[in-house]
Design a protein around this motif. Structure first.
Motif, short mmCIF file in Angstrom:
data_model
loop_
_atom_site.label_atom_id
_atom_site.label_comp_id
_atom_site.label_asym_id
_atom_site.label_seq_id
_atom_site.Cartn_x
_atom_site.Cartn_y
_atom_site.Cartn_z
N LEU A 1 0.83 -1.21 0.00
CA LEU A 1 0.00 0.00 0.00
C LEU A 1 0.87 1.26 0.00
N LEU A 2 1.93 1.23 0.78
CA LEU A 2 2.83 2.39 0.83
C LEU A 2 3.52 2.59 -0.51
N THR A 3 3.88 1.50 -1.16
CA THR A 3 4.52 1.59 -2.47
C THR A 3 3.58 2.19 -3.51
N VAL A 4 2.33 1.72 -3.52
CA VAL A 4 1.34 2.26 -4.47
C VAL A 4 1.13 3.74 -4.20
N TYR A 5 1.04 4.10 -2.92
CA TYR A 5 0.86 5.51 -2.57
C TYR A 5 2.03 6.36 -3.06
N ASN A 6 3.23 5.82 -2.95
CA ASN A 6 4.42 6.55 -3.38
C ASN A 6 4.34 6.90 -4.86
N THR B 1 1.55 7.07 -6.74
CA THR B 1 0.32 7.74 -7.16
C THR B 1 0.09 9.09 -6.50
N ALA B 2 0.76 9.36 -5.38
CA ALA B 2 0.52 10.61 -4.66
C ALA B 2 1.26 11.79 -5.25
N GLY C 1 4.07 13.48 -1.96
CA GLY C 1 3.83 12.32 -1.10
C GLY C 1 4.76 12.30 0.10
N PHE D 1 6.24 9.53 1.27
CA PHE D 1 7.04 8.31 1.30
C PHE D 1 8.47 8.58 1.76
#
Length: 454
Positions: free
Chosen positions: A352-357, A359-360, A364, A366
């Motif tokens: 989830l943290l990787t996807v957020y990194n 897409t944000a 972000g 991260f």
């Protein structure tokens, strides 16, 4: 908050029948050593020479000082593991010395470190993968590659400790063969004219050592790997300490020789601006331009091996804490020698943290979270060394070899100072936000402690 030593609540250490299955296997000394070396050396070594080159060869002095501190810390972990050969490492030591709350803080901070670091390793690995396969042209392909790099080691872990050990040993051998090629073979092509000034820049010698040390400080995170997995190590009283020392010494030799070789192979003015110093070193040794591809392969193998080892560690500490009622009970579920729930939760959070990194966007958080882990990783170190100092100072004869009292006390103080240096090197912002992460854990502890008393 419990002030009673953890020894009043016995830990459950007997393996279940499932843990004795053919898929579960105790780690011998070679695999335990590979676990330590593989977790210490991730992908950072491939950029370290260029990162410290602006300070001159005086950065090698900082490396030597840090190596001494890391070895002292490794010796302390070895001594602690002799007396407490249980899965959990720093959590076990902190809880035994200072009670449930200190143990929980060690487990909580270490768990945060592992799953955020796994996300960081996957993101960094994709950068090297892009050299071989152009995935950065598509956000979806980049995310898919990063997730695959996390889930493949997780699946190896879920298959059982037998496969974790095999993957770790193979990855360690594969990545150290080319690293040794540069670290040792490069010495035969060494040209002192490439070294540049001993002290570059306008700062003082002390300032240059401190500045380069701030970059190098976190190169030795992972010395605790064998201690955390002590319950899975064969003859842990003997092998955990030996694996910790051998793994740390092996990593230190690779770091020092590799950096020195690159310094002597690549001209200083080029090295300062190099984005792939090992690629430049290989090109200088053999000519051609194939170094970039070779280093990308080395980095990928290195990072997959590190992800494999860190995935196991990410589940071990919560498992030990859950056995004592300080983490949710689900974390105690173990299959084929591996805490499966811990592995799954960790890889999901990291994913989830990787996807957020990706897409944000540039705003972000991260990078901030990764920086925070440099602080959270040192909390278990400080608590572990403090526990050893407590055991020595309290005169608890069953934990202290009196003829070695002076030596053990000196090592513990050096290791504690090294851990404090790690905290200081992480920076004000990281310490501030890391403390907030720890305080968030206090709420979890309050809930779990209340349920434990119910």
């Amino acid at each position: 908050m419990s002030t009673t030593p953890a020894s009043t609540t016995p830990l459950i250490t007997d393996p279940t029948p499932d843990e004795r299955s053919k898929h579960a296997r105790s780690f011998g000394l070679p695999i335990a050593t590979a676990l330590v070396m593989g977790n210490i050396i991730g992908g950072g070594i491939f950029l370290l020479p260029a990162s410290v080159a602006p300070y001159g060869t005086i950065s090698l002095v900082a490396f030597a000082v840090l190596t001494a501190g890391a070895i002292a810390l490794a010796l302390v972990f070895g001594r602690l593991a002799q007396r407490h050969p249980l899965t959990g490492g720093p959590y076990i030591y902190a809880r035994e010395a200072f009670g449930d709350f200190a143990g929980f803080l060690a487990a909580w901070s270490y768990w945060i470190t592992t799953w955020v670091s796994n996300a960081a390793l996957a993101v960094a690995a994709v950068g090297y993968l892009n050299v071989l396969v152009p995935v950065h042209d598509s956000t979806a392909a980049t995310i898919a590659a990063a997730l695959a790099l996390q889930w493949l080691p997780a699946l190896a872990n879920l298959a059982g400790t037998r496969y974790v050990g095999s993957v770790q040993l193979v990855a360690t051998v594969l990545k150290f063969v080319p690293l040794l090629l540069v670290a040792v073979g490069g010495l035969f092509f060494f040209d002192s004219a490439n070294l540049g000034p001993f002290q570059a820049g306008d700062s003082s010698a002390v300032g240059a050592v401190s500045a380069s040390a701030a970059i190098l400080l976190f190169s030795y995170l992972g010395v605790e790997s064998a201690a955390v997995s002590a319950g899975e190590v064969r003859d842990p009283q003997r092998n955990v300490g030996r694996a910790t020392i051998l793994g740390t010494l092996g990593a230190a030799a690779i770091y020092l020789l590799g950096t020195l070789s690159v310094f002597g192979l690549v001209a200083h003015d080029r090295l300062v601006d190099s984005g792939a110093p090992f690629s430049d070193a290989v090109n200088a040794m053999f000519g051609g331009t194939w170094g970039g591809t070779a280093v990308a392969c080395m980095a990928l193998v290195s990072m997959v091996g590190a992800l494999n080892g860190w995935t196991l560690l990410s589940a071990q500490t919560p498992y030990a804490a859950a056995k004592d009622g300080l983490f949710p009970k689900a974390f105690t579920h173990k299959r084929r020698g591996v805490p499966t729930y811990g592995v799954l939760v960790t890889v999901v959070l990291a994913s989830l943290l990787t996807v957020y990194n990706y897409t944000a966007g540039p705003e972000g958080v991260f990078e901030v979270l990764v920086l925070v882990t440099t602080f959270t990783a040192t909390v278990p170190y400080l608590l572990s060394t403090a526990a050893q100092i407590y055991f020595l100072a309290s005169g608890r004869s069953e934990r202290v070899h009196r003829p070695r009292l002076v030596r053990d006390a000196a090592l513990s103080l050096i290791a504690f100072a090294f851990s404090m240096w790690l905290v200081a090197g992480s920076g004000y912002a990281a310490v501030y936000q890391g403390v907030l992460f720890l305080f968030a854990g206090v709420l979890v502890y309050a809930w779990m402690a209340a349920r434990k008393q119910a």
